[in-house]
Write an enzyme that holds these catalytic residues in place. Structure first.
Site, PDB file in Angstrom:
ATOM      1  N   SER A 168       0.841  -1.197   0.000  1.00  0.00           N
ATOM      2  CA  SER A 168       0.000   0.000   0.000  1.00  0.00           C
ATOM      3  C   SER A 168       0.877   1.248   0.000  1.00  0.00           C
ATOM      4  CB  SER A 168      -0.862   0.014   1.266  1.00  0.00           C
ATOM      5  OG  SER A 168      -1.506   1.257   1.409  1.00  0.00           O
TER       6      SER A 168
ATOM      7  N   TYR B 184      -1.295  -0.459  10.479  1.00  0.00           N
ATOM      8  CA  TYR B 184      -1.458  -0.690   9.040  1.00  0.00           C
ATOM      9  C   TYR B 184      -0.218  -0.221   8.272  1.00  0.00           C
ATOM     10  CZ  TYR B 184      -3.772  -0.940   4.473  1.00  0.00           C
ATOM     11  OH  TYR B 184      -4.100  -1.251   3.169  1.00  0.00           O
TER      12      TYR B 184
HETATM   13  N1  LIG Z   1      -8.890  -0.567  -1.053  1.00  0.00           N
HETATM   14  C1  LIG Z   1      -7.824   0.211  -0.869  1.00  0.00           C
HETATM   15  O1  LIG Z   1      -7.943   1.457  -0.907  1.00  0.00           O
HETATM   16  C2  LIG Z   1      -6.468  -0.386  -0.646  1.00  0.00           C
HETATM   17  C3  LIG Z   1      -5.372   0.469  -0.742  1.00  0.00           C
HETATM   18  C4  LIG Z   1      -4.102  -0.053  -0.555  1.00  0.00           C
HETATM   19  C5  LIG Z   1      -3.924  -1.378  -0.293  1.00  0.00           C
HETATM   20  N2  LIG Z   1      -5.004  -2.201  -0.206  1.00  0.00           N
HETATM   21  C6  LIG Z   1      -4.753  -3.597   0.093  1.00  0.00           C
HETATM   22  O2  LIG Z   1      -5.381  -4.395  -0.890  1.00  0.00           O
HETATM   23  C7  LIG Z   1      -5.675  -5.673  -0.332  1.00  0.00           C
HETATM   24  C8  LIG Z   1      -7.122  -6.024  -0.645  1.00  0.00           C
HETATM   25  O3  LIG Z   1      -7.964  -5.127   0.033  1.00  0.00           O
HETATM   26  P1  LIG Z   1      -9.381  -4.634  -0.536  1.00  0.00           P
HETATM   27  O4  LIG Z   1      -9.324  -3.167  -0.621  1.00  0.00           O
HETATM   28  O5  LIG Z   1      -9.737  -5.425  -1.723  1.00  0.00           O
HETATM   29  O6  LIG Z   1     -10.316  -4.923   0.702  1.00  0.00           O
HETATM   30  P2  LIG Z   1     -11.388  -6.079   0.986  1.00  0.00           P
HETATM   31  O7  LIG Z   1     -12.431  -6.087  -0.065  1.00  0.00           O
HETATM   32  O8  LIG Z   1     -11.777  -5.880   2.403  1.00  0.00           O
HETATM   33  O9  LIG Z   1     -10.544  -7.409   0.819  1.00  0.00           O
HETATM   34  C9  LIG Z   1      -9.734  -7.926   1.817  1.00  0.00           C
HETATM   35  C10 LIG Z   1      -9.559  -9.398   1.520  1.00  0.00           C
HETATM   36  O10 LIG Z   1      -8.671  -9.931   2.494  1.00  0.00           O
HETATM   37  C11 LIG Z   1      -9.274 -11.045   3.098  1.00  0.00           C
HETATM   38  N3  LIG Z   1      -8.870 -11.172   4.488  1.00  0.00           N
HETATM   39  C12 LIG Z   1      -8.957 -10.248   5.483  1.00  0.00           C
HETATM   40  N4  LIG Z   1      -8.555 -10.778   6.642  1.00  0.00           N
HETATM   41  C13 LIG Z   1      -8.203 -12.069   6.364  1.00  0.00           C
HETATM   42  C14 LIG Z   1      -7.729 -13.142   7.148  1.00  0.00           C
HETATM   43  N5  LIG Z   1      -7.511 -13.021   8.473  1.00  0.00           N
HETATM   44  N6  LIG Z   1      -7.499 -14.319   6.538  1.00  0.00           N
HETATM   45  C15 LIG Z   1      -7.715 -14.481   5.213  1.00  0.00           C
HETATM   46  N7  LIG Z   1      -8.165 -13.511   4.425  1.00  0.00           N
HETATM   47  C16 LIG Z   1      -8.412 -12.314   5.001  1.00  0.00           C
HETATM   48  C17 LIG Z   1     -10.784 -10.786   3.011  1.00  0.00           C
HETATM   49  O11 LIG Z   1     -11.483 -12.029   3.002  1.00  0.00           O
HETATM   50  P3  LIG Z   1     -12.269 -12.689   4.227  1.00  0.00           P
HETATM   51  O12 LIG Z   1     -12.852 -11.573   5.032  1.00  0.00           O
HETATM   52  O13 LIG Z   1     -13.295 -13.544   3.539  1.00  0.00           O
HETATM   53  O14 LIG Z   1     -11.263 -13.476   4.967  1.00  0.00           O
HETATM   54  C18 LIG Z   1     -10.871 -10.153   1.632  1.00  0.00           C
HETATM   55  O15 LIG Z   1     -10.942 -11.132   0.642  1.00  0.00           O
HETATM   56  C19 LIG Z   1      -5.387  -5.554   1.161  1.00  0.00           C
HETATM   57  O16 LIG Z   1      -4.128  -6.120   1.446  1.00  0.00           O
HETATM   58  C20 LIG Z   1      -5.347  -4.069   1.405  1.00  0.00           C
HETATM   59  O17 LIG Z   1      -4.550  -3.722   2.510  1.00  0.00           O
HETATM   60  C21 LIG Z   1      -6.276  -1.730  -0.376  1.00  0.00           C
END
Ligand SMILES: NC(=O)c1ccc[n+]([C@@H]2O[C@H](COP(=O)([O-])OP(=O)(O)OC[C@H]3O[C@@H](n4cnc5c(N)ncnc54)[C@H](OP(=O)(O)O)[C@@H]3O)[C@@H](O)[C@H]2O)c1
Length: 271
Positions: A145, A158
């Protein structure tokens, strides 16, 4: 099903594939020719993603597990390899976001974020790395990120998890030079996913999911070493980094603390 690059029979394992970026990447990488192993905790959502992929003529299988449970992650990837074949592409994307508030400081919350975001990616790497080295080919993609570029306010856990991820996979990338195994570290800014849906603070240059996934797939295809997007936010955070610390602290502390979700709540600031 058409792909703009050719990966017939290649296998990709994606963590955090039940929603958001992971789900989008899974669907998009199948169109690039990969068979995908999907992992996250929520099995019902994973099955829905897999059904959609199969309906489009692709191959997908689900391996529910908690990313912070090392043996479970390794077992899930072993089972995926038994069914689909050796993993050529690992996308370590599972992540959670939790505000770190000084008023309710709790080391166990920090531990959880580090376990899922940083160690979860490390466990998945352990499961695939030896096989990739033996075959002399493979790619590991770490979804870090822009929050990993600097210590952001109310985001100590984070930012630490993502900064740790960036540095961990950068080190690996250097150590893996010449082995045929590439490492791509991706730094998204704000993207519209369930993770950011409840944020009340400003999210500058926020992107829709689809263009964000396209940028990520392009970087994966080119086996880029690193990607940060959108460029406006990446540039802004980089330039804040080189400011004298008093100036950085002054600007960063302008973020309105009253807009932080409750500590321990399901979502928090992410970028
Ligand atoms: N959206 C943004 O603005 C943004 C920006 C920078 C980086 N990111 C990164 O991108 C990645 C994906 O995030 P997203 O934005 O797509 O959010 P999201 O829709 O909340 O997706 C998060 C994913 O991680 C899984 N997860 C969370 N805790 C987990 C655990 N303990 N074990 C296994 N799986 C777990 C969730 O699945 P379950 O709940 O089903 O386990 C879900 O599939 C993350 O690493 C996040 O930090 C996102």
């Amino acid at each position: 099903m058409t792909g703009s690059f050719d990966n017939p029979g290649r296998v990709c394992f994606i963590t955090g594939a039940s929603s958001g970026l992971g789900e989008g990447l899974a669907i998009r990488l199948v169109r690039e020719g990969y068979a995908v192993g999907l992992s996250a905790r929520r099995e019902a959502l994973l099955s829905k993603v897999a059904d959609r992929i199969r309906a489009e003529g692709g191959t997908a299988a689900v391996y529910p597990c908690d990313a912070s449970d090392g043996p479970a992650v390794i077992d899930a990837i072993r089972r995926c390899e038994d069914t689909l074949g050796p993993v050529d592409l690992l996308v370590a994307n599972a992540g959670m976001s939790l505000n770190t508030l000084i008023e309710a400081f709790d080391a166990s919350g920090v531990e959880k974020v580090l376990d899922v975001n940083l160690l979860g990616a490390v466990y998945a790497t352990e499961a695939v790395l030896a096989g990739m080295l033996e075959r002399g080919r493979g790619q590991i993609v770490a979804v870090s990120s822009i929050a990993g570029f600097a210590g952001l306010p109310m985001s100590a856990a984070y930012s630490a998890s993502k900064g740790g991820m960036t540095n961990f996979f950068e080190s690996l990338r250097i150590d893996l030079r010449g082995t045929g195994v590439d490492v791509t570290v991706i730094h998204p800014g704000f993207v519209r996913t369930p993770m950011t849906a409840h944020n009340r603070h400003a999210m500058p240059f926020i992107m829709d999911l689809e263009p964000a996934v396209e940028l990520m797939v392009k970087a994966i295809r080119k086996r880029k070493k690193s990607l940060a997007f959108p460029w406006q936010l990446a540039g802004l955070v980089w330039s804040l980094r080189i400011l004298p610390r008093p100036a950085y602290d002054w600007i960063a502390s302008r973020i309105d603390r009253t807009k932080a979700p409750e500590a321990g709540g399901p979502t928090g600031q992410s970028s």
